[in-house]
Design a protein around this motif. Sequence first.
Motif, PDB file in Angstrom:
ATOM      1  N   GLU A 124      -6.309  -0.065   7.435  1.00 55.37           N
ATOM      2  CA  GLU A 124      -5.069   0.631   7.083  1.00 55.37           C
ATOM      3  C   GLU A 124      -5.316   2.126   6.913  1.00 55.37           C
ATOM      4  N   CYS A 161       0.824  -1.223   0.000  1.00 50.47           N
ATOM      5  CA  CYS A 161       0.000   0.000   0.000  1.00 50.47           C
ATOM      6  C   CYS A 161       0.852   1.265   0.000  1.00 50.47           C
ATOM      7  N   TYR A 182      -5.911   6.791  -5.272  1.00 46.65           N
ATOM      8  CA  TYR A 182      -4.477   6.770  -4.963  1.00 46.65           C
ATOM      9  C   TYR A 182      -3.969   8.138  -4.521  1.00 46.65           C
ATOM     10  N   TRP A 203       0.821  -0.279  -6.734  1.00 45.82           N
ATOM     11  CA  TRP A 203       0.081  -0.061  -5.502  1.00 45.82           C
ATOM     12  C   TRP A 203      -1.069  -1.036  -5.340  1.00 45.82           C
ATOM     13  N   GLN A 245      -4.674  -1.435  -3.104  1.00 45.17           N
ATOM     14  CA  GLN A 245      -5.671  -0.692  -2.336  1.00 45.17           C
ATOM     15  C   GLN A 245      -5.549  -1.019  -0.844  1.00 45.17           C
ATOM     16  N   PRO A 246      -5.516  -0.009   0.032  1.00 43.21           N
ATOM     17  CA  PRO A 246      -5.470  -0.286   1.470  1.00 43.21           C
ATOM     18  C   PRO A 246      -6.842  -0.738   1.988  1.00 43.21           C
ATOM     19  N   TRP A 305      -4.859   8.831  -0.933  1.00 41.11           N
ATOM     20  CA  TRP A 305      -4.092   7.922  -0.082  1.00 41.11           C
ATOM     21  C   TRP A 305      -2.641   8.391   0.027  1.00 41.11           C
TER      22      TRP A 305
END
Length: 84
Positions: free
Chosen positions: A24, A10, A65, A17, A19-20, A68
């Motif tokens: 998280e 993540c 993204y 990447w 996905q969290p 995040w």
Amino acid sequence: MTEANIRLECLRPALRWQQPTGEEIREVLRIAGFTGGAAAKALGLGTMGDRTVRRWIGEETAIPYAEWALLCDFAGLGTIWKDT
């Protein structure tokens, strides 16, 4: 998972990447010292932004993204969008 309970997958540039999870996301908010409302303001999500953050945490909606990556930066986890 890292010691902050965030998978390394993540914390990578967008092309690699993953996905969290909601947990998280919650952990990154905790590390950054953000409530959902504070995160929404920092990200410029607008008047209903806290609801958006709740949806990310509840895994009803995927976190983009860019948001995040900014949250990770606010939390001191680095500029994950850069290969280091």
